[in-house]
Every structure is written in structure tokens, then in C-alpha cells.
Design an enzyme around this catalytic site. Sequence first.
Site, PDB file in Angstrom:
ATOM      1  N   SER A 345       0.837  -1.200   0.000  1.00  0.00           N
ATOM      2  CA  SER A 345       0.000   0.000   0.000  1.00  0.00           C
ATOM      3  C   SER A 345       0.870   1.248   0.000  1.00  0.00           C
ATOM      4  O   SER A 345       1.776   1.381  -0.822  1.00  0.00           O
ATOM      5  CB  SER A 345      -0.961  -0.056   1.188  1.00  0.00           C
ATOM      6  N   ASP A 460      -5.358  -3.142  -3.184  1.00  0.00           N
ATOM      7  CA  ASP A 460      -4.462  -2.813  -2.082  1.00  0.00           C
ATOM      8  C   ASP A 460      -3.872  -4.057  -1.401  1.00  0.00           C
ATOM      9  O   ASP A 460      -4.599  -4.954  -0.974  1.00  0.00           O
ATOM     10  CB  ASP A 460      -5.233  -1.991  -1.052  1.00  0.00           C
TER      11      ASP A 460
END
Length: 608
Positions: A345, A460
Site C-alpha cells: 500500500s 491494495d
Amino acid sequence: MTTLDGFAPQGLFAVLEGAALARLPQQRVRRGDTLIAGGSGADAMFLVQTGRFRVERGGVELAEIGAGSVIGEIAFFTGKPRTADVIAARDSVVLKIARADYDALCRENPDLARSITAELAERLAATSARVTPDPSRPPARTFCILPGGQAPLPARFVPELARVIGAHHPVTVVTEQSFREALGPKADPAGGEAVAWLNDQERRGGIVLFVAGPEASAWSNAALRQADQAVFVAQSVHYTPPSEIEKIALSILPESQRRLVLIHPHRMQRASGTGRWLSSRPVFLHHHVALTEDGADMARLGRFLSGSAVGLVLSGGGAFGVAHVGVWRAMEEAGLPIDIVGGTSVGSAMAGAIALGVPAPDIGPRVEQIFVRSGAMRRVTVPKYAFLDHKVLDAALREHFGDEPIEDLWLPFYAVAADLSTMEKRVLRRGPLWEAVRASSAIPGILPAFFTPGGGMLVDGGCIDNMPFRDMHGLKTGPNVVVNVQKDTSSPIHVDYASLPGRADLVKRTVMPFGKRAPRAPGLISTVMRSLLVGQGATHRGLNADDLHIRPPGLTGAGFLAWSQHRLFYELSYKHATEEVFADLLTSDDPAKAALRRAAGLGPVRAA
């Protein structure tokens, strides 16, 4: 027996000495041969004298076992059939311990049974401590240095490599010339006397570099069969297809035992053309090395081959990710090198900036430009694919990270994403850097997934692994700094559910700001971010003893998207790392700090 950091005697080697070992039958196992077959009886166990073995069940690799370890002890003690196949990953030598031999040895040495029990308990503890399987493997001890293409090895390469490895472990260089000087000009490299001599080089301890020639000679073949890993060394300026000896290496060694070194005449901003070399020579890791005066690239390669490379692992955590940069700056000032960096991320974005060589003070302003000034996180769209329009963010990421592929970076890098097409984790190590950062940061529902040409649907990485240190374990041995900026979301959230307004009431309260306000409750993005971290509260479980886990303080009282506070997060983490984490780096008995100290050459590098 000589002890050595990373190669200390284990199990039986730790308590048995010359005479006892000499009585045990020695067995040579060629690469690819099965030492133990699943389902067979357990009339003996084995001690790995030299070499390496894979443990497999149903075609799935479960573990690797290196020199100094015991094989088959569980079935030997329980009397039950073997549960897995054990296959030689390279030419190896084992000592066979039958029941009668074991009983006799125990009578002579009361510490023997305790030593085996301790090793078995350590393995079981390491296994049970893992949340998910960890791809860690024992350090490689023998390397075959192969000239790439038709170009010879640079004259200074092997001596310089031996020198930098020698800063961490004893090292022996074995060439065809030294082999023939020891055994005679007509010695057969595949003969019994030669194999015994080659194995003896490894038994002396430390790391062995077998230097192959450019031709597929008997010597080069023997050097390959003796190696834990093959190191292809090629001149980056002119691409050449694999030579015959390289083709042999590609056919007999799995990708996990191959690495590529590309030699550059000088240090440029970025390398180029790496993808072509990797396509013709698939490897688990590659290195760019410029033979410059400062020797920084060669020193990094030496740390990788000696099992001392320093990794930096960066977690997800929204705007708090800028705190990673403060820790990085503190590491640099403490004299700690970074040899490879990876993240999830926002951690992938910070890792990408570090891999690009962006100075620490410049990363925060770039973050503000990408996430605040560009308006990327405020550009709401028709919520068909996601809540936000991704075009502005994509353009900003492309501007700052560029279209150049990851494989051309001088510093090895990886990003983690969750692939919703396969429901598995994806570790991104090739392709444009900006795309890897974008895919790893695609918050589900907030940003559209990143779709790859191969059919991947990437979101993500925090969905699947918000602190990807296990992937670092799979790429190298050695110490790691694991920075966790994941916000603590474990506190209760008191909201009167009945007071949550419906659509009409919410619109009314929005357009009439002086009226009754909506109750304080986590919003859409906060809820999604919290959802990503469900079940990851103990993500630090499974860390190795030489993994330094850092959790910067002060990351409270702000939302996941508080990008405008990047300077505060950066300064808090830098202060914490400087004044608390690394303040005692040179004196601490903490195993992780001691490993970092040795890797950086800041303290003793060899065990007493």
C-alpha cells in the site's frame, strides 16, 4: 569445530567430533536424487555434511535443509512411515545414522539426544509461530560464478567479490587452476577423489566460490553441481543469449537457486534493458553492479551472498506512511545500508521513492503534491467502478515514479498487491514502477482495481498482507528493519446506531451546516481502511530474531487521509528512531541490532 555467524554447527555437528563422525557411513547423493521417499520405513536418520535438500509432499516444497542439520529424525524416533520426500537440491554428502549407531553414540555422548530434541523443538516452534507459511530458507554456502554470454569475467570481479564477502564470513575461491594444482592436471572433476576434495573445501567452513569457465567443460559442470546457487555474471552493455554452460545451469537448477549480476561500466541514474536478460535467464533475484571506486554496489552484492543483506519492509497505513521516511533517514545517519526494500500500500510508494534514490526531505513534499495539491483524493466520480476518479492520481504517480521498469532500479524493490482474479497475493517485481505502486495502493471501493494485461485484478496489498516481511525472508537471509505504521484500530467505537441519518436527512444536514449535525462515526474511507486490516492485528508474528520491528509513536488523532500532516508524521518517526531505536545500536545485545551492526561493519562480524 569452527563456529560462524549464519553457519554455526547445528544438531549433531554441535556435539559430535572427529572420531564419532568418522564411524558413521558416508553417503553421496547427486542432485535430483531422492534420499528419503514418503511412505518408506524409518530405519535411519541422516546428518547433512555438505549440500542442500528439498522437503516435498505432493509436489509442494515444504522446506529446505542445509549443512549441519538432521533429516528424517521425526519418523526415526516415532517409528512411523516417512511423511514427505527429501530430494537433493545439489550434489550432497550425508552421514547415515542407523539405530545401533545412534544408541552407541548416545552412550558415549549424553548431550546428543538433548541436542537433537532442541533442534526439533526449534523447528516446531518456528513453524507454529507463523501466521502464514514463511518462505525462509537456509543461507547458501556455495556459489558457482558463471560468465554470462560469451564475455569473460572482469579480471577484478572474483577477487573483489571474495574481499567483500570476507568482511562477513571466511571465503574460499576455487578455480579450475587451483583444483588441478591440488589433484593434478588430468584429474576428473566428477571422480570420487575430486568430489571428496570439493566437499572438503566446504567443510572447512564459510562460503565457497566455485569459478566456472565460459565453456561447458567437465570442470564447469562439476562446479555447477557443487553449488547451492549459480550466479550469472554478464556485461550489461551488450545483450547476449545464454551460453552452453548457462543453458546447463538453467536446466538443472530451479529458479530459486539462480541469480543474475549485470556489470555496468559506470553508475548511471538508472540501468536499462534488464528485462531482456531476465527473460532469457529467469532468476529469483538480480543485481546491478557498477565497478566504481567506492565499491558500494559490490559491497551490497557481498552482503547478499554472505547472508548479511539488510532489508527494509514498509507496511500500509494511509497518510501515516510518511513516517517510514523518518526511519529511513535515521538508518542512513546511523550508518546502516539498505540493500533491498519492499512494501504494501502506501509502504510500496515510500519504498519506491527510496529505491529511486529520492532524498528523504523531498519525499514528504512529493506526497503532498500527489495526494493533496493535485486533488486526487477529492475527485469524486459516478460510483460505478469506485468512489474516486483514478485519472488524476494515475497521472501524478506516473509523473513522480516514471514509466521505467522496476527491474532497472539499482536497489532491488518489491510491492505487494492482492489479486482478486486468483484470490492470492501478488509480489510485483517487474514492470513500470508507477503501476506497481498504483496496484498496491488500490483501496477497494475507493479506487478502481488495477487490471493487468495478463488478466490480474489487483487491489491494495493491505487486504492480504499489510506487513510483507515474509516475502523479504524468501528473497534473502540477513537482518531486516520492519516498520509498522498501521494505525491501532482496536479501541471501541461508541456510536448510537439509531441516530445515523438516512439519505434525505443527511443531504439536508449537509446543505444546512448550521443545523443539527450528523453523529460522529467512521466515514466511508475509514471504514474501508479498517476492513482491510481485519485479522491482521498480529501481523508481526513470525518475525525472525534478526528482524527489528519498529512502530513509530504519535500516529493517533488523525485520519488515514491526513496527508497534509506529512511533516509531523515524518518528524515524529525520525525522532523516535534516532533517540530511542538506534541510540544504542553499537552496544545493544538485541539480536536484530547486533545483526544490523555486523552487516554494516559497525561491530564484530565473526563469532568468537
